[in-house]
Design a protein around this motif. Structure first.
Motif, PDB file in Angstrom:
ATOM      1  N   ASP A 170       5.332 -11.307  -1.936  1.00 11.85           N
ATOM      2  CA  ASP A 170       4.500 -10.656  -0.926  1.00 11.85           C
ATOM      3  C   ASP A 170       5.149 -10.750   0.455  1.00 11.85           C
ATOM      4  OD1 ASP A 170       1.487  -9.623  -0.499  1.00 11.85           O
ATOM      5  OD2 ASP A 170       2.047 -10.916   1.183  1.00 11.85           O
ATOM      6  N   SER A 202       2.620  -6.758  -9.703  1.00 10.35           N
ATOM      7  CA  SER A 202       1.325  -6.417  -9.104  1.00 10.35           C
ATOM      8  C   SER A 202       1.368  -6.543  -7.581  1.00 10.35           C
ATOM      9  CB  SER A 202       0.217  -7.313  -9.676  1.00 10.35           C
ATOM     10  OG  SER A 202       0.353  -8.663  -9.232  1.00 10.35           O
ATOM     11  N   SER A 205       3.160  -3.435  -6.231  1.00 14.22           N
ATOM     12  CA  SER A 205       2.270  -2.277  -6.294  1.00 14.22           C
ATOM     13  C   SER A 205       1.463  -2.100  -5.015  1.00 14.22           C
ATOM     14  CB  SER A 205       1.334  -2.424  -7.495  1.00 14.22           C
ATOM     15  OG  SER A 205       0.427  -1.357  -7.566  1.00 14.22           O
ATOM     16  N   LYS A 206       1.048  -3.201  -4.428  1.00 17.68           N
ATOM     17  CA  LYS A 206       0.232  -3.117  -3.208  1.00 17.68           C
ATOM     18  C   LYS A 206       0.976  -2.457  -2.053  1.00 17.68           C
ATOM     19  CE  LYS A 206      -0.655  -7.443  -2.585  1.00 17.68           C
ATOM     20  NZ  LYS A 206      -1.222  -8.650  -1.944  1.00 17.68           N
ATOM     21  N   TYR A 207       2.292  -2.528  -2.095  1.00 11.20           N
ATOM     22  CA  TYR A 207       3.103  -2.044  -0.979  1.00 11.20           C
ATOM     23  C   TYR A 207       3.847  -0.748  -1.288  1.00 11.20           C
ATOM     24  CZ  TYR A 207       2.257  -6.648   1.022  1.00 11.20           C
ATOM     25  OH  TYR A 207       1.644  -7.780   1.538  1.00 11.20           O
TER      26      TYR A 207
END
Length: 496
Positions: A170, A202, A205-207
């Motif tokens: 992250d 996962s 994916s957020k970014y």
């Protein structure tokens, strides 16, 4: 993506050799191949600052504007190397001449699971070093895994360890990484589970990033390895890139079309999978990847590994620290000099040097290479660095143009350029590069399609290609009529 843009002075000042006046640059008399796959067309291109300002016919140059007459050569977007190691040694050689001279304007690094951490340090280094080309980087799964697990990595990670890895990924994505890379044929990624990689995906994916993988097996279990990468993308709804796609042993030669169908079927099911590829029948890596076990004393495994690539004469030693005189010799030659068979020699070399012994192994089929490059799902990469014994670091992109376009005629020139530029930028998620159009960044390459040619071979890899005339990065000329300049306009490209 956040890109630091350096404000240019409004004064008309000539910079050092190779840099155009501040008033701009006009490139005339080109065959424009714009990176979209469209056919070549006659066009002039104007650059203002770091941006393409005009594309059209018969553009006029105002006083003070530099003019390059391309003489009918091809003007294309700068080439994007989708799997590169050209950050190694960048501090010592910021002109990165081996990349510039083959037309590369952007290198995607942090590959095979290995990256700098934190990612912010990498971008800070770029700002300090000021290289001649642009760089984007992935977060390396192996680097993250080793940092969390230390020397105790030869097992599945615990849930707590995976949570810590997710925090590091992250951070890397927030710092601008374009995605997550893995090198599952290497330690420590070799010991990871699919679920571990899904968990880290996962975060990506957020970014809006993507997953690129040097898969677990490039030999007889290659198809299962591709399916694993696709599954990681599917479970996270993120794009996937199979790194340097290959079928690396004789038992699977001739099955490239069957393998590509796995990618095509996945795309029909909604997984945005691509692959990158380099144009050589020989690869470079550590000698231990010739076998599919970490039991380096396993004679049967070594015999099978050598048989599968056609014999020990196909293994060229490139780096052997205990005795550098071995470098440049084949395993067959070394075994003969030692009075041993090749299996015994390989095992003893592993005992003497550990897993760091480097090799070039000739183990791929030209027919498979041709099948791969014809697929619209396959992009171009070098898997090369700034130096080395494999010619891919010196001539990958010219070789595609010379061998597969001009020589074999298996892909058209606009198709090859699209693979090297527009489609690669789309996979990266970079919208301001990769095509020649007004408002895009002025990363450009001018070459002669009739003469462009790679020249390096194993044992004499460090040969500059011919036929690349000009390379322009962020509006500045870094290769001027075949000669390197002192311009260093490269930037860090972050995820948009």
């Amino acid at each position: 993506m956040t890109i630091r843009v350096i404000c240019l002075s409004l004064f008309v000042v000539f910079a050092q050799a190779g840099r155009q006046p501040a008033s701009g640059l006009l490139i005339r008399n080109t065959q424009l191949i714009d990176g979209t796959g469209a056919a070549a067309r006659r066009a002039d291109v104007r650059v203002a600052g770091d941006t393409i300002a005009a594309v059209g016919e018969h553009l006029m140059a105002p006083p003070g504007e530099r003019v390059i007459d391309a003489g009918g050569k091809v003007l294309a977007p700068g080439f994007i190397d989708m799997h590169s190691h050209a950050d190694r040694g960048m501090d010592e050689t910021p002109d990165v001449a081996t990349q510039v001279m083959q037309g590369i304007t952007t290198a995607v690094v942090g590959q095979d699971g290995g990256s700098e951490l934190p990612i912010s340090d990498f971008y800070d280094r770029l700002a300090r070093v000021k290289p001649a080309i642009n760089y984007a980087t992935a977060v390396g799964h192996g680097t993250v895994r080793k940092l969390v697990m230390g020397g105790d990595y030869k097992r599945a990670a615990t849930a707590a360890e995976i949570d810590t890895m997710k925090v590091l990924v992250d951070r890397g994505m927030r710092d601008g990484a374009i995605g997550l890379s893995s090198g599952l044929e290497y330690d420590p990624g070799f010991y990871s589970t699919t679920d571990e990689l899904v968990a880290l995906g996962s975060v990506v994916s957020k970014y809006g990033g993507y997953y690129m993988s040097h898969v677990r097996n490039e030999n007889e279990r290659a198809f299962d390895s591709w399916r694993e990468a696709i599954e990681i993308g599917r479970r996270n709804n993120i794009p996937v890139e199979i790194s340097h796609i290959k079928l690396g042993v004789k038992p699977v030669w001739g099955r490239a079309a069957e393998g590509l169908k796995i990618l095509e079927d996945a795309r029909r099911e909604g997984v945005r999978v691509m692959a990158d590829w380099y144009p050589y029948t020989y690869w470079q890596s550590s000698m231990y990847v010739l076998i599919e076990t970490r039991d380096f004393e396993n004679r049967a495994a070594w015999q099978k590994g050598l048989d599968d690539i056609g014999g020990a004469q196909n293994v060229l030693i490139t780096s052997y620290r205990p005795d550098p005189s071995y470098n440049g010799q084949t395993l067959t030659q070394i075994a003969s000099a030692r009075g041993q068979n090749a299996v015994t020699t390989a095992i003893e070399m592993m005992r003497e040097a550990g897993p760091g012994t480097g090799v070039i192994a000739t183990s791929m089929s030209e027919d498979d290479l041709t099948t791969f490059v014809k697929s619209p799902l396959v992009l171009i990469c070098s898997d090369g660095g700034l130096s080395g014994r494999h010619p891919r670091g010196y001539g990958t992109f010219p070789r595609v143009l010379a061998h597969y376009v001009r020589g074999l005629g298996v892909i058209t020139l606009p198709e090859a350029i699209a693979k090297m530029t527009g489609r690669s930028a789309a996979q990266l998620g970079v919208s301001d590069r990769g095509v020649v159009a007004v408002g895009k960044k002025a990363d450009l390459t001018i070459f002669d399609p009739a003469t462009v040619q790679d020249r390096g071979v194993p044992g004499n890899a460090a040969q500059a290609p011919v036929g690349i005339a000009y390379v322009i990065v962020n509006g500045q000329v870094v290769l001027d009529d075949g000669k390197m300049t002192d311009a260093r306009p490269g930037r860090g490209i972050r995820r948009q």
